[in-house]
Design a protein around this motif. Structure first.
Motif, mmCIF file in Angstrom:
data_model
loop_
_atom_site.group_PDB
_atom_site.id
_atom_site.type_symbol
_atom_site.label_atom_id
_atom_site.label_comp_id
_atom_site.label_asym_id
_atom_site.label_seq_id
_atom_site.Cartn_x
_atom_site.Cartn_y
_atom_site.Cartn_z
ATOM 1 N N MET A 199 55.291 50.688 35.411
ATOM 2 C CA MET A 199 56.444 50.825 36.445
ATOM 3 C C MET A 199 55.707 51.644 37.767
ATOM 4 S SD MET A 199 60.111 52.848 35.990
ATOM 5 C CE MET A 199 60.622 51.760 34.986
ATOM 6 N N ARG A 200 55.677 51.110 38.905
ATOM 7 C CA ARG A 200 54.928 51.546 39.922
ATOM 8 C C ARG A 200 55.903 52.308 40.790
ATOM 9 N NH1 ARG A 200 50.310 48.968 41.394
ATOM 10 N NH2 ARG A 200 50.003 50.935 42.477
ATOM 11 N N ARG A 201 55.620 53.648 40.635
ATOM 12 C CA ARG A 201 56.337 54.649 41.342
ATOM 13 C C ARG A 201 55.809 55.309 42.595
ATOM 14 N NH1 ARG A 201 56.287 55.912 35.900
ATOM 15 N NH2 ARG A 201 58.328 55.929 34.848
ATOM 16 N N LEU A 202 54.392 54.980 42.706
ATOM 17 C CA LEU A 202 53.732 55.591 43.792
ATOM 18 C C LEU A 202 52.930 54.558 44.652
ATOM 19 C CD1 LEU A 202 51.875 58.489 42.035
ATOM 20 C CD2 LEU A 202 54.203 58.675 43.340
ATOM 21 N N ARG A 203 52.875 54.661 45.946
ATOM 22 C CA ARG A 203 52.239 53.823 46.721
ATOM 23 C C ARG A 203 50.533 54.075 46.600
ATOM 24 N NH1 ARG A 203 54.002 54.491 52.806
ATOM 25 N NH2 ARG A 203 52.787 56.436 52.557
ATOM 26 N N THR A 204 49.994 52.919 46.148
ATOM 27 C CA THR A 204 48.492 53.141 46.207
ATOM 28 C C THR A 204 47.974 51.796 46.608
ATOM 29 O OG1 THR A 204 48.730 51.992 43.873
ATOM 30 C CG2 THR A 204 48.947 54.422 44.133
ATOM 31 N N GLU A 205 46.323 51.551 46.497
ATOM 32 C CA GLU A 205 45.809 50.400 46.808
ATOM 33 C C GLU A 205 46.168 49.501 45.918
ATOM 34 O OE1 GLU A 205 43.878 49.540 49.400
ATOM 35 O OE2 GLU A 205 44.125 51.420 50.442
ATOM 36 N N ARG A 206 45.948 48.333 45.947
ATOM 37 C CA ARG A 206 46.077 47.217 45.056
ATOM 38 C C ARG A 206 45.445 47.297 43.716
ATOM 39 N NH1 ARG A 206 44.819 41.919 43.964
ATOM 40 N NH2 ARG A 206 43.244 41.776 45.640
ATOM 41 N N VAL A 207 45.867 47.028 42.448
ATOM 42 C CA VAL A 207 45.439 47.111 41.340
ATOM 43 C C VAL A 207 44.723 45.598 40.922
ATOM 44 C CG1 VAL A 207 45.634 47.255 38.597
ATOM 45 C CG2 VAL A 207 46.533 49.070 40.383
ATOM 46 N N LYS A 208 43.697 45.443 40.714
ATOM 47 C CA LYS A 208 42.937 44.129 40.148
ATOM 48 C C LYS A 208 43.429 43.634 38.876
ATOM 49 C CE LYS A 208 38.835 44.881 42.959
ATOM 50 N NZ LYS A 208 37.503 44.944 42.967
ATOM 51 N N ALA A 209 43.400 44.535 37.896
ATOM 52 C CA ALA A 209 43.671 44.103 36.406
ATOM 53 C C ALA A 209 43.612 45.496 35.668
ATOM 54 C CB ALA A 209 42.574 43.244 35.872
ATOM 55 N N TYR A 210 44.437 45.355 34.431
ATOM 56 C CA TYR A 210 44.486 46.313 33.393
ATOM 57 C C TYR A 210 43.800 45.774 31.862
ATOM 58 C CZ TYR A 210 48.209 48.315 36.177
ATOM 59 O OH TYR A 210 48.901 49.015 37.154
ATOM 60 N N TYR A 211 42.942 46.854 31.232
ATOM 61 C CA TYR A 211 42.190 46.224 30.357
ATOM 62 C C TYR A 211 42.362 47.345 29.110
ATOM 63 C CZ TYR A 211 39.396 43.644 33.376
ATOM 64 O OH TYR A 211 39.093 42.926 34.375
ATOM 65 N N ARG A 212 42.388 46.783 27.833
ATOM 66 C CA ARG A 212 42.502 47.495 26.682
ATOM 67 C C ARG A 212 41.190 47.222 25.997
ATOM 68 N NH1 ARG A 212 46.269 51.656 26.084
ATOM 69 N NH2 ARG A 212 48.079 51.114 27.124
ATOM 70 N N SER A 213 40.976 48.016 24.934
ATOM 71 C CA SER A 213 39.736 48.071 24.192
ATOM 72 C C SER A 213 40.089 47.643 22.853
ATOM 73 C CB SER A 213 38.880 49.460 23.936
ATOM 74 O OG SER A 213 38.104 49.194 23.188
ATOM 75 N N LYS A 214 39.340 46.791 22.192
ATOM 76 C CA LYS A 214 39.387 46.134 20.993
ATOM 77 C C LYS A 214 38.947 47.122 19.820
ATOM 78 C CE LYS A 214 38.702 41.468 22.097
ATOM 79 N NZ LYS A 214 38.047 40.134 21.809
ATOM 80 N N THR A 215 38.126 48.215 20.242
ATOM 81 C CA THR A 215 37.553 49.239 19.496
ATOM 82 C C THR A 215 38.315 50.450 19.518
ATOM 83 O OG1 THR A 215 35.690 49.663 20.724
ATOM 84 C CG2 THR A 215 35.226 48.073 19.051
#
Length: 339
Positions: free
Chosen positions: A125-141
């Motif tokens: 949920m974006r509450r703050l004004r920021t530069e654009r996010v390219k992607a989100y990543y999770r780790s398998k380990t």
């Protein structure tokens, strides 16, 4: 030189000497007052920080859940070891949110390879004004790890992205090159565990120059023999071990180091996070937070405790040292209202 000119010169020098003497007397008297105020708090924290208290805190379900926010820009050389040290902190409930701030080196690729990252749909949920996010990543380990890749916007902008992405009600802001002692987060969280009227807590920053470091941990602490970093070691000890402790009782702590500070997340979102118009976002944030608490009539406090320790590298050249101190004093990069 005429007698009148000589008399005027002697008067000027004498006046300057007296002014300097009074200034030094006032400054050192105030430092002495801070030392007197800090002494009983140091004694109390020694008892408060016993191994028994820490062991009980480690197994307590009431320990605050913490999101560690780590902005990173061109940190390819150290990022893998630094992140592993954060992921192995002695703390029961936490996550690490690393924000890659548009790095131009191979920081992101090293993270992808070392932590087996895979892209996930944005669930933020974006509450703050920021530069654009390219992607989100999770780790398998590492299930505790979230990596956010974004366009470059600076440290404050990256911390705001981290605030939006964080899952937990408390956030620890730290630098990617900061080395945190394994039990430091547990020590830093204790005020929130025992006192609900806390808005933010800061810990001690020590100088890592000339220390022996292995896999993101300081294993042998030493004072650098070079004069510039050596005197900064003394400066850091003075500032943290009695300067900020003394301000606790006066209610006047106006800074928590951006390299190591724990906050209630709801307060930070209420004041719209970090201001991107300043080069000293940690100082500006605390001033704005203190003002917000006063205006809202909140009893929450901003405090410092001495025993949680993080390590940072200080400048070893006059040129870099001068740029650092100029930045600390300049405060605002350009005119305008800070958010």
């Amino acid at each position: 030189m005429s007698p009148d000119l000589t008399a005027w010169f002697v008067y000027l020098v004498t006046t300057a000497d007296v002014a300097i003497l009074w200034y030094m007397l006032l400054v050192n008297s105030f430092f002495a007052l801070l030392l007197v105020l800090a002494a009983p708090q140091l004694f109390a924290h020694w008892r408060f920080g016993s191994e028994d208290v820490l062991a009980r805190s480690l197994t307590s379900s009431a320990v605050p859940r913490v999101s560690i926010l780590v902005p990173a820009h061109n940190e390819a050389v150290t990022i893998v070891d630094s992140l592993r040290a954060l992921l192995t902190l002695q703390y029961p409930y936490f996550e690490v949110v690393l924000v890659n701030d548009g790095s131009t080196d191979d920081t992101m690729q090293r993270l992808l390879d070392a932590y087996d990252l895979y892209e996930v749909p944005p669930a933020v949920m974006r509450r703050l004004r920021t530069e654009r996010v390219k992607a989100y990543y999770r780790s398998k380990t590492w299930t505790k790890l979230l990596v956010v890749d974004k366009h470059n916007g600076g440290k404050a902008d990256s911390l705001n992205v981290g605030l939006d992405a964080a899952r937990f009600p408390y956030v620890l802001a730290c630098d990617a090159d900061t080395l945190i002692e394994p039990d430091a987060l547990l020590r830093l969280a204790r005020p929130f565990l025992f006192d609900q009227k806390i808005a933010a807590v800061g810990g001690t920053i020590r100088v890592v120059n000339s220390c022996t470091v292995e896999e993101g941990r300081v294993i042998d602490a030493r004072v650098d023999s070079r004069w510039l970093s050596g005197i900064q070691t003394v400066e850091y000890l003075r500032a943290f071990l009695f300067g900020r402790l003394g301000w606790n009782l006066l209610g006047g702590n106006l800074i928590i180091s951006g390299a190591f500070g724990l906050f209630r997340r709801d307060y930070l979102t209420e004041i719209l996070g970090y201001a991107t118009s300043t080069v000293t976002e940690d100082f500006e944030l605390i001033v704005r937070l203190q003002r917000y608490l006063k205006e809202q009539g909140a009893a929450a406090k901003v405090v410092f405790i001495p025993d949680p320790v993080a390590w940072t590298e200080v400048p070893t050249s006059i040129a870099v040292f001068g740029r650092q101190r100029e930045r600390w004093q300049r405060r605002i990069r350009h005119e305008g209202t800070c958010r």
